[in-house]
Design a protein around this motif. Structure first.
Motif, short mmCIF file in Angstrom:
data_model
loop_
_atom_site.label_atom_id
_atom_site.label_comp_id
_atom_site.label_asym_id
_atom_site.label_seq_id
_atom_site.Cartn_x
_atom_site.Cartn_y
_atom_site.Cartn_z
N ASN A 154 -82.28 -53.27 -31.83
CA ASN A 154 -83.03 -53.24 -33.07
C ASN A 154 -84.32 -54.03 -32.86
O ASN A 154 -84.28 -55.26 -32.73
N VAL A 155 -85.44 -53.33 -32.77
CA VAL A 155 -86.73 -53.96 -32.54
C VAL A 155 -87.59 -53.84 -33.79
O VAL A 155 -87.67 -52.77 -34.39
N ASN A 156 -88.20 -54.93 -34.19
CA ASN A 156 -89.04 -54.96 -35.39
C ASN A 156 -88.26 -54.54 -36.64
O ASN A 156 -88.84 -54.01 -37.59
N GLY A 157 -86.96 -54.74 -36.61
CA GLY A 157 -86.13 -54.39 -37.76
C GLY A 157 -85.75 -52.93 -37.85
O GLY A 157 -85.09 -52.51 -38.80
N GLY A 181 -85.87 -48.76 -42.89
CA GLY A 181 -87.17 -49.06 -43.49
C GLY A 181 -88.23 -49.54 -42.53
O GLY A 181 -89.26 -50.07 -42.96
N HIS A 182 -88.02 -49.34 -41.22
CA HIS A 182 -89.02 -49.75 -40.22
C HIS A 182 -89.22 -48.63 -39.20
O HIS A 182 -88.26 -47.96 -38.81
N CYS A 183 -90.47 -48.45 -38.77
CA CYS A 183 -90.80 -47.40 -37.82
C CYS A 183 -91.60 -47.97 -36.65
O CYS A 183 -92.59 -48.68 -36.85
N ASN A 184 -91.17 -47.65 -35.44
CA ASN A 184 -91.84 -48.09 -34.22
C ASN A 184 -92.43 -46.92 -33.45
O ASN A 184 -91.94 -45.78 -33.56
N ILE A 185 -93.44 -47.21 -32.64
CA ILE A 185 -93.99 -46.26 -31.70
C ILE A 185 -94.00 -46.91 -30.32
O ILE A 185 -94.29 -48.11 -30.20
#
Length: 331
Positions: A154-157, A181-185
């Motif tokens: 779980n990175v950046n939530g 509720g969090h989105c990563n690229i």
């Protein structure tokens, strides 16, 4: 007696031929796809175009413990769909044991890479996350590329689920993903076996827009980056799709508004979508899931399709969900 049997056999044959011709005529006269586009409980559809065929890769919508495989569906005209059962399952993905979710697929160097979430991991000590499988054909069978998850933390939530793979105009592939509720690229390596750090040394950048829940999707149109996502609770009536427009895959993305949501007279909980563009007809299609009005089970979701249109300024017009679906549109 022989003459009677011969006449009877001829009559049966003529009757069979008549039925067959009628069935063919009925199939060929179908003008609209109808919704759902294929039978069964399926959700989170990933739509793609390979050659002269449309493909859809959905989640098999059942209890998590029964979500142990992924089916695919193909069509040449959006009307008639062919099922490709179990293109990948947990017998091939040894580290997965449940909750195979929301596949994403890309074609690269004559191979097909299928990304998926598995095991619904809640904490970093659990085995699971986002995996990737590879095949020489879009209909599989797909084989585990890594033998382990590509993303398992779980990175950046962001829970490692709901992955989408975006190819930028310079040829770089990005993994865009995230629940809770969090989105990563993240920038993918050329062989999809891992990631490359950005210039600042960070591997996962957060690009979460306002009201984001899950189900990210990105496409380009007229040089702009359209970023889309699902909002609300997946079992609730507020489940829907919203979007933003940016100048790069990193945004910043300011929410513009909803473009897909339920119609209480047709279906509930319309969301978790993907987009297809037929360049020949220049038509855009949104493929999504929704829950029939007769169903109360959260997993009873169907895969549907409707046309998606834009106004003169390039903004996405609200999509009207229909029972009819779309007309035939060959590639």
């Amino acid at each position: 007696m022989k003459l009677y049997l011969s006449i009877l056999a001829s009559a049966v044959l003529l009757s069979a031929c008549s039925v067959q011709k009628t069935a063919v005529k009925e199939a060929s006269s179908k003008k609209m796809s109808g919704n759902p586009i294929f039978p069964g409980w399926y959700a989170d559809p990933e739509a793609a175009i390979f050659g002269n065929e449309y493909w859809v890769y959905p989640t098999f919508s059942d209890k998590y413990e029964k979500q142990t495989h992924l089916d695919a569906f193909s069509s040449k005209d959006l009307i008639t769909w062919t099922k490709h059962p179990s293109v990948v399952d947990t017998s091939e993905i040894k580290w997965a044991h449940k909750a195979m979710w929301a596949p994403a697929i890309v074609e690269k160097d004559k191979k097909y890479y299928l990304f998926f979430g598995a095991n619904d991991v809640q904490k970093d000590s659990e085995i699971g996350g986002i995996g990737v499988a590879v095949s020489n054909k879009p209909g599989g069978p797909f084989k585990d590329l890594l033998g382990k998850p590509l993303v398992n933390k779980n990175v950046n939530g962001a829970q490692p689920i709901d992955q989408f793979v975006f190819k930028d105009k310079d040829g770089q592939y990005y993994l865009i993903y995230g629940g809770w509720g969090h989105c990563n690229i993240a920038k993918l390596k050329n062989d999809f076996t891992g990631f490359l750090p950005f210039d600042d040394g960070v591997t996962f950048k957060e690009i979460t827009p306002d009201k984001y829940t899950e189900g990210p999707y990105m496409f380009m149109k007229n040089g702009k980056y359209y970023f889309m996502w699902s909002e609300g609770g997946w079992t609730g009536p507020d489940y829907s799709v919203a979007y933003a427009i940016g100048d790069s895959p990193f945004g910043p993305f300011k929410r513009i508004g909803k473009i897909l949501q339920q119609d209480a007279s047709i279906a509930r909980g319309a969301g978790h979508h993907s987009v297809m563009h037929n360049e020949k007809s220049d038509k855009y299609y949104i493929v999504y899931h929704r829950r029939p009005l007769t169903e109360t089970d959260g997993n009873h979701r169907e895969t549907c399709i409707d046309e998606m249109k834009f106004d003169a300024n390039g903004l996405i017009l609200p999509v009207k969900i229909t029972k009819e679906g779309v007309a035939a549109d060959k590639l």
